[in-house]
Each structure stands twice: as structure tokens, then as C-alpha cells.
Design a protein around this motif. Structure first.
Motif, PDB file in Angstrom:
ATOM      1  N   LYS A   1       0.817  -1.221   0.000  1.00  0.00           N
ATOM      2  CA  LYS A   1       0.000   0.000   0.000  1.00  0.00           C
ATOM      3  C   LYS A   1       0.852   1.273   0.000  1.00  0.00           C
TER       4      LYS A   1
ATOM      5  N   TYR B   1       2.015   2.049  -3.489  1.00  0.00           N
ATOM      6  CA  TYR B   1       0.993   2.660  -4.333  1.00  0.00           C
ATOM      7  C   TYR B   1       0.833   4.146  -4.000  1.00  0.00           C
ATOM      8  N   GLU B   2       0.904   4.460  -2.711  1.00  0.00           N
ATOM      9  CA  GLU B   2       0.794   5.865  -2.303  1.00  0.00           C
ATOM     10  C   GLU B   2       1.970   6.680  -2.836  1.00  0.00           C
TER      11      GLU B   2
ATOM     12  N   ASN C   1      -9.038  -5.882  -3.115  1.00  0.00           N
ATOM     13  CA  ASN C   1      -7.698  -5.428  -3.516  1.00  0.00           C
ATOM     14  C   ASN C   1      -7.799  -4.259  -4.503  1.00  0.00           C
TER      15      ASN C   1
ATOM     16  N   MET D   1      -8.524  -1.067  -2.532  1.00  0.00           N
ATOM     17  CA  MET D   1      -7.330  -0.555  -1.844  1.00  0.00           C
ATOM     18  C   MET D   1      -6.418   0.192  -2.814  1.00  0.00           C
TER      19      MET D   1
ATOM     20  N   ALA E   1      -5.438   4.183  -2.725  1.00  0.00           N
ATOM     21  CA  ALA E   1      -4.034   4.544  -2.475  1.00  0.00           C
ATOM     22  C   ALA E   1      -3.377   5.219  -3.674  1.00  0.00           C
TER      23      ALA E   1
END
Length: 240
Positions: free
Chosen positions: A47, A50-51, A81, A84, A88
Motif C-alpha cells: 500500500k 501505491y501511495e 484489492n 485498496m 491509495a
């Protein structure tokens, strides 16, 4: 197969290193093939990656996003998924919706949705039945039981070799998952593994001999590069 193992000091450095590798692979793919195909992983470890990508100025029109597995829930479900990754990264930038290829979960029939996504992949990559396409990068995590994607120990999905997508089984709950042949056709597989709880499973995955049905991550041996990025807590005692 080219195998590279790197042990980073902590999760922050693991994420930074994966970010660096991903940007390099993206640039290489766009330059040589005109597009970049990336399969995302679920879970907490990727995560922050991705951010970080959400803050980059990327050629999103040349990036196609897939998912290596998906829980069989609606796309706006907290366990999804896709959800998320959208929160993100993907919904925070100007990503062409046509470049996102999530696994379908709306038919009420996991096998039918797996078959549909298999057909979608074959159409996108232009491969005939029996052929397996090569994604540029597939991101994978690993569970404490050494599962990866939704390939769980001693489940039927481990034996599926004639399809690109199949139904995985997590304690009776269906999930959609890339099959082993599709994962192993990748130009680059990038495992991100963090935490002390992964240590015993990693020892079996890296052992000279062990039962791959019991430790499914052992099955992942791509034709291209295999990267294992581990934090110190996970990789401390790994003999690589």
C-alpha cells in the motif's frame, strides 16, 4: 531465471527500493514496447508503494494495471484489492479507466468470472488458447503460510496449468487468482515480504528442498527476473 534477493533495514526502505525498481522497469518497458503492464498485489505491505506512485508524474496512458488476485467481493468492499489500490493510487491520479483491468466479481459465480477474466487477458495480450502472455511486472506478497496471490497450500488452484485465471480457496472463501503458469511467464516478479511472522515460511521457500504444495511461493520461478525484497525482520536468517 535471474534471482535477486535483497534484505532492507525496514519496511520504509523496502518500499523505497520497490518504488525504485518499478520506475526503472516502467521506463524500460515504455521505451522498448510502448507500454507497461503491471499486476498489483493486495495486503498492507504494498500500500505505501501505491501511495508513493500516486505522487509520481507517470505516463498513465501507457500503463495497464491488472491484479494478481482478488477476494470475491464487490469492488467497493473494504476487503477488495481493487478498492485498496484505487484509494491509495489509481483514483488519486488521472488514470484512463480503460487501462484498468480488475478481476470481475459480480456474476455470483467465481468460476464464470475467472473464465471471463481469462478471456479478457487473452484478448488484451492477443494470445491464443494454450499460449501464456508475459506481463512486465507482477507484484506479489507472501502470507505466513507461504501462500502468494490466492494460491494457498494444498489447494486445487496449485494444479491448474491450462488457464490464466482460476478460483482460489481461502478456508472455503473463493478468490480469483492468476495461475502459476501466468505468474511464471512474467518478465519480472517482485516479492515484497515484511515482518518477523514470515520468517519460518521464508526458510522453507528458500530451502534447497521442500514441498511446494505446502509452501506455494516455491512454485514461483519466472522466465524473467525473480526479486525478493525482504525487510530485516523477515529476512534476518535467510540463507540466499
Amino acid at each position: 531465471m535471474k534471482k535477486i534477493v535483497e534484505i532492507l533495514a525496514d519496511r520504509e526502505q523496502l518500499v523505497a527500493r520497490s518504488h525504485e525498481i518499478l520506475l526503472a522497469k516502467l521506463a524500460e518497458a515504455v521505451q522498448t514496447r510502448g507500454q507497461f503492464t503491471l499486476a498489483l498485489a493486495g495486503g498492507g505491505t504494498p500500500k505505501p508503494l501505491y501511495e508513493a506512485l500516486a505522487g509520481d508524474d507517470l505516463p498513465t496512458d501507457k500503463i495497464h494495471i491488472f491484479w494478481g488476485d482478488e477476494r470475491y467481493v464487490p469492488p467497493d468492499h473494504p476487503d477488495s484489492n481493487q478498492n485498496m489500490a484505487r484509494q491509495a493510487w489509481l483514483d488519486r491520479v488521472d488514470f484512463p479507466e480503460g487501462n484498468l483491468h480488475p478481476m470481475p466479481t459480480g456474476a455470483g459465480d467465481p468460476a464464470a468470472d475467472a473464465e471471463r477474466h481469462d478471456a479478457e487477458l487473452r484478448s488484451f495480450f492477443g494470445v491464443a488458447p494454450g499460449e501464456v502472455p508475459s506481463l512486465d511486472v507482477i507484484l506479489l506478497g507472501m502470507g505466513d503460510d507461504a501462500h502468494t496471490a490466492s494460491l494457498f497450500p494444498r489447494t486445487e488452484a496449485l494444479q491448474v496449468c491450462d488457464r490464466l485465471v482460476t478460483v482460489g480457496d481461502k478456508d472455503g472463501q473463493p478468490r480469483l487468482t492468476f495461475t502459476i503458469p501466468l505468474l511464471n511467464k512474467a518478465r519480472c516478479v517482485l516479492f515484497l515480504v515484511a515482518g518477523e511472522s514470515k520468517r519460518s515460511a521464508l526458510a522453507q521457500v528458500f530451502a534447497p528442498e521442500a514441498d511446494a504444495d505446502a509452501y506455494p511461493s516455491r512454485y514461483i520461478r519466472p522466465e524473467g527476473e525473480l526479486w525478493w525484497l525482504l525487510d530485516e525482520a523477515a529476512g534476518k536468517s535467510i540463507d540466499h
